[in-house]
Design a protein around this motif. Structure first.
Motif, PDB file in Angstrom:
ATOM      1  N   LYS A   1      35.338  52.389  28.582  1.00  0.00           N
ATOM      2  CA  LYS A   1      34.342  52.507  27.329  1.00  0.00           C
ATOM      3  C   LYS A   1      34.322  51.012  26.661  1.00  0.00           C
ATOM      4  O   LYS A   1      33.327  50.808  25.827  1.00  0.00           O
ATOM      5  CB  LYS A   1      34.315  54.102  26.275  1.00  0.00           C
ATOM      6  N   GLU A   2      35.384  50.773  26.440  1.00  0.00           N
ATOM      7  CA  GLU A   2      35.618  49.463  25.101  1.00  0.00           C
ATOM      8  C   GLU A   2      35.274  47.985  25.618  1.00  0.00           C
ATOM      9  O   GLU A   2      35.204  47.509  25.430  1.00  0.00           O
ATOM     10  CB  GLU A   2      37.417  49.571  24.488  1.00  0.00           C
ATOM     11  N   GLY A   3      35.137  48.093  27.671  1.00  0.00           N
ATOM     12  CA  GLY A   3      34.942  46.634  28.162  1.00  0.00           C
ATOM     13  C   GLY A   3      36.423  46.171  28.432  1.00  0.00           C
ATOM     14  O   GLY A   3      36.114  45.101  28.725  1.00  0.00           O
ATOM     15  N   ARG A   4      37.026  46.531  28.334  1.00  0.00           N
ATOM     16  CA  ARG A   4      38.408  46.156  28.634  1.00  0.00           C
ATOM     17  C   ARG A   4      38.903  46.360  29.571  1.00  0.00           C
ATOM     18  O   ARG A   4      39.797  47.361  29.752  1.00  0.00           O
ATOM     19  CB  ARG A   4      39.482  46.757  27.643  1.00  0.00           C
ATOM     20  N   LEU A   5      38.068  45.804  30.844  1.00  0.00           N
ATOM     21  CA  LEU A   5      37.990  46.173  32.513  1.00  0.00           C
ATOM     22  C   LEU A   5      39.543  45.405  33.066  1.00  0.00           C
ATOM     23  O   LEU A   5      40.022  46.194  33.357  1.00  0.00           O
ATOM     24  CB  LEU A   5      36.994  46.117  32.753  1.00  0.00           C
ATOM     25  N   ASP A   6      40.334  44.487  32.215  1.00  0.00           N
ATOM     26  CA  ASP A   6      41.410  44.016  33.264  1.00  0.00           C
ATOM     27  C   ASP A   6      42.848  44.586  32.671  1.00  0.00           C
ATOM     28  O   ASP A   6      43.397  45.515  34.073  1.00  0.00           O
ATOM     29  CB  ASP A   6      41.921  42.699  32.832  1.00  0.00           C
ATOM     30  N   GLU A   7      42.303  45.634  31.317  1.00  0.00           N
ATOM     31  CA  GLU A   7      43.336  46.963  31.222  1.00  0.00           C
ATOM     32  C   GLU A   7      43.086  47.911  31.466  1.00  0.00           C
ATOM     33  O   GLU A   7      43.723  48.617  31.894  1.00  0.00           O
ATOM     34  CB  GLU A   7      43.328  46.741  29.618  1.00  0.00           C
ATOM     35  N   ALA A   8      41.901  48.329  31.696  1.00  0.00           N
ATOM     36  CA  ALA A   8      41.386  49.682  32.488  1.00  0.00           C
ATOM     37  C   ALA A   8      42.049  49.527  33.758  1.00  0.00           C
ATOM     38  O   ALA A   8      43.104  50.169  34.719  1.00  0.00           O
ATOM     39  CB  ALA A   8      40.029  49.355  32.951  1.00  0.00           C
TER      40      ALA A   8
ATOM     41  N   ALA B   1      33.528  46.784  39.563  1.00  0.00           N
ATOM     42  CA  ALA B   1      33.109  45.821  38.782  1.00  0.00           C
ATOM     43  C   ALA B   1      33.498  44.343  37.773  1.00  0.00           C
ATOM     44  O   ALA B   1      32.736  43.619  37.913  1.00  0.00           O
ATOM     45  CB  ALA B   1      33.176  47.122  37.655  1.00  0.00           C
ATOM     46  N   LEU B   2      35.870  44.019  37.861  1.00  0.00           N
ATOM     47  CA  LEU B   2      35.120  43.858  37.005  1.00  0.00           C
ATOM     48  C   LEU B   2      34.929  42.591  38.149  1.00  0.00           C
ATOM     49  O   LEU B   2      34.857  41.063  37.598  1.00  0.00           O
ATOM     50  CB  LEU B   2      37.056  43.362  36.836  1.00  0.00           C
ATOM     51  N   GLN B   3      35.495  42.370  38.927  1.00  0.00           N
ATOM     52  CA  GLN B   3      34.958  40.999  40.070  1.00  0.00           C
ATOM     53  C   GLN B   3      33.514  40.626  39.911  1.00  0.00           C
ATOM     54  O   GLN B   3      33.115  39.346  39.374  1.00  0.00           O
ATOM     55  CB  GLN B   3      35.506  41.329  41.318  1.00  0.00           C
ATOM     56  N   ARG B   4      32.837  41.596  39.721  1.00  0.00           N
ATOM     57  CA  ARG B   4      30.829  41.497  39.358  1.00  0.00           C
ATOM     58  C   ARG B   4      31.296  40.588  38.538  1.00  0.00           C
ATOM     59  O   ARG B   4      30.144  39.772  38.072  1.00  0.00           O
ATOM     60  CB  ARG B   4      30.940  42.467  39.890  1.00  0.00           C
ATOM     61  N   LEU B   5      31.723  41.167  37.445  1.00  0.00           N
ATOM     62  CA  LEU B   5      31.791  40.302  36.164  1.00  0.00           C
ATOM     63  C   LEU B   5      31.755  39.695  36.112  1.00  0.00           C
ATOM     64  O   LEU B   5      31.726  38.310  35.471  1.00  0.00           O
ATOM     65  CB  LEU B   5      32.539  41.325  35.125  1.00  0.00           C
ATOM     66  N   LYS B   6      33.220  39.079  36.671  1.00  0.00           N
ATOM     67  CA  LYS B   6      33.668  37.549  36.608  1.00  0.00           C
ATOM     68  C   LYS B   6      32.824  36.854  37.405  1.00  0.00           C
ATOM     69  O   LYS B   6      32.826  35.601  36.842  1.00  0.00           O
ATOM     70  CB  LYS B   6      34.988  37.764  36.933  1.00  0.00           C
ATOM     71  N   ASN B   7      32.483  37.398  38.489  1.00  0.00           N
ATOM     72  CA  ASN B   7      31.541  36.736  39.527  1.00  0.00           C
ATOM     73  C   ASN B   7      30.327  36.940  40.023  1.00  0.00           C
ATOM     74  O   ASN B   7      30.096  37.156  41.287  1.00  0.00           O
ATOM     75  CB  ASN B   7      32.196  36.559  40.703  1.00  0.00           C
ATOM     76  N   PRO B   8      29.412  36.823  39.054  1.00  0.00           N
ATOM     77  CA  PRO B   8      28.045  37.549  39.521  1.00  0.00           C
ATOM     78  C   PRO B   8      27.082  36.937  40.263  1.00  0.00           C
ATOM     79  O   PRO B   8      26.842  37.653  40.871  1.00  0.00           O
ATOM     80  CB  PRO B   8      27.175  37.411  37.993  1.00  0.00           C
TER      81      PRO B   8
ATOM     82  N   ALA C   1      26.752  38.808  43.340  1.00  0.00           N
ATOM     83  CA  ALA C   1      24.795  39.271  43.987  1.00  0.00           C
ATOM     84  C   ALA C   1      24.607  38.705  45.277  1.00  0.00           C
ATOM     85  O   ALA C   1      23.596  39.374  46.433  1.00  0.00           O
ATOM     86  CB  ALA C   1      24.310  37.977  42.571  1.00  0.00           C
ATOM     87  N   SER C   2      25.479  37.739  45.821  1.00  0.00           N
ATOM     88  CA  SER C   2      25.422  37.278  46.702  1.00  0.00           C
ATOM     89  C   SER C   2      26.020  37.931  48.522  1.00  0.00           C
ATOM     90  O   SER C   2      25.094  38.366  49.344  1.00  0.00           O
ATOM     91  CB  SER C   2      25.506  35.741  47.720  1.00  0.00           C
ATOM     92  N   GLN C   3      26.340  39.191  47.387  1.00  0.00           N
ATOM     93  CA  GLN C   3      26.920  40.444  48.438  1.00  0.00           C
ATOM     94  C   GLN C   3      26.354  41.601  48.785  1.00  0.00           C
ATOM     95  O   GLN C   3      26.433  42.165  49.457  1.00  0.00           O
ATOM     96  CB  GLN C   3      28.709  40.023  48.256  1.00  0.00           C
ATOM     97  N   THR C   4      25.310  41.623  47.781  1.00  0.00           N
ATOM     98  CA  THR C   4      24.610  42.977  47.707  1.00  0.00           C
ATOM     99  C   THR C   4      23.392  42.642  49.357  1.00  0.00           C
ATOM    100  O   THR C   4      22.332  41.961  49.245  1.00  0.00           O
ATOM    101  CB  THR C   4      24.186  42.922  46.742  1.00  0.00           C
ATOM    102  N   PRO C   5      22.844  43.776  50.373  1.00  0.00           N
ATOM    103  CA  PRO C   5      22.890  44.037  51.230  1.00  0.00           C
ATOM    104  C   PRO C   5      20.926  44.243  50.569  1.00  0.00           C
ATOM    105  O   PRO C   5      20.463  44.315  49.735  1.00  0.00           O
ATOM    106  CB  PRO C   5      22.928  45.411  51.895  1.00  0.00           C
TER     107      PRO C   5
END
Length: 349
Positions: A302-309, A334-341, A345-349
């Motif tokens: 909720k705080e956007g602290r995904l690494d800690e989540a 989700a964290l991987q999508r955030l760091k490597n958008p 996107a290229s892996q999305t079918p």
């Protein structure tokens, strides 16, 4: 009995050290001139010198007495002898390595000399052993670590330690994170005000580089925070929060469970930052509470602290919480999508 008087009675019974505790340690004043002035108001220079002489004589017959070295150190500090103070604080800490309070004072002494690396090393040591031998002092230990982390440029780590300082107050003093300052016992108000102020600044700074709530809602829709918007429901929620916080403060209920319950109410009512503190308080009492780890991870999301989540969900998963195993995988993705958008996107079918 106040924390100042309690520590004075339990650890150092002399009048000088009672003054030193009140003026130097619990109030967390780092201005050495203020500390010396505070002590000298109670004892004249001749009184301080007599204490120094008496303690030195005692040390000649018992040179490995850690408490005598500590008492001499505080007397030397009152006399303005900074090098003597540091020397005997070091001796006290080395002779009683499991005494967290000596180690805490050594960290403060190094900090006053500008030796931040040594100060942080000793503050971390005090925080670690203090969890077992001095729980009343752990909020101050954690606060010192947080301040040193911030001063050495480690803002994210400082945030964690400031949060744990507030969590320790909730876990061991019954000071719930959601309480107004006038509802907090007087001996802890200054600490709470300082920690909240500094934590707020760090959160604002770090928040600039964290995903927004809109990003989280769009990319992580499986999290249902269930925030109540109906006025009657919110009023009922606030009443429940107040009752739980009161029961915590009056020690009607103790243990990790009340902190989890309070944290969940705070999370549902939208007080996410306070909820985080209560989940951390539950984990200070029982670090094997898988539910607390799961809810902490949810608050971090909720705080956007995904690494800690991700880390919190992983710990909950390892403790056997299957729901957290699923949340761990999804949050990691989700964290991987955030760091490597672009890659995501290229892996999305």
């Amino acid at each position: 009995m106040s924390i100042i008087r309690k520590l004075a009675v339990l650890i150092v019974p002399s009048v000088l050290l009672i003054v030193a505790f009140a003026g130097c340690t619990v109030s967390r004043r780092h201005d050495s001139s203020r500390q010396t002035n505070s002590s000298s108001q109670a004892l004249s220079p001749s009184d301080v010198n007599r204490i120094i002489d008496r303690t030195r004589r005692a040390l000649r017959t018992d040179p490995r007495n850690a408490q005598l070295h500590f008492e001499l150190a505080v007397a030397l500090q009152a006399a303005g002898d900074k090098s003597g103070y540091l020397e005997h604080i070091k001796l006290a800490a080395s002779l009683a390595p499991q005494n967290s309070f000596y180690r805490f004072n050594l960290a403060e002494a190094y900090r006053a000399q500008g030796l931040k690396t040594l100060a942080l090393k000793n503050a971390l040591y005090a925080a670690d052993i203090g969890r077992h031998d001095a729980k009343d002092m752990t909020p101050l230990y954690y606060q010192l670590v947080a301040e040193l982390m911030a001063e050495t440029g480690r803002r994210a780590t400082a945030e964690h330690w400031y949060e744990n300082a507030l969590a320790a107050l909730s876990a061991y003093q019954g000071v719930a994170a959601c309480r107004r300052i006038d509802e907090i016992p007087k001996q802890w108000r200054r600490t709470v005000e300082e920690v909240r102020h500094r934590l707020s600044g760090i959160r604002r700074e770090l928040g600039k580089n964290r995903p927004t709530q809109q990003w989280v809602a769009t990319n992580m829709p499986w999290f249902q925070f269930g925030q109540h918007e109906d006025g009657m429901q919110m009023s009922c929620m606030r009443n429940k929060i107040d009752k739980l916080a009161h029961r915590l403060a009056t020690r009607q209920v103790m243990g990790s469970g009340i902190h989890i319950d309070l944290g969940m109410l705070l999370l549902t009512s939208g007080q996410v930052e306070n909820a985080t503190i209560e989940f951390l308080a539950a984990l200070q009492i029982d670090e094997k509470q898988s539910k607390a780890w799961q809810m902490l991870g949810t608050a971090y999301v909720k705080e956007g602290r995904l690494d800690e989540a991700v880390s919190a969900f992983n710990k909950s998963c390892k403790l056997g919480n299957r729901d957290s195993c699923t949340l761990y995988k999804k949050t990691q993705e989700a964290l991987q999508r955030l760091k490597n958008p672009v890659s995501a996107a290229s892996q999305t079918p």
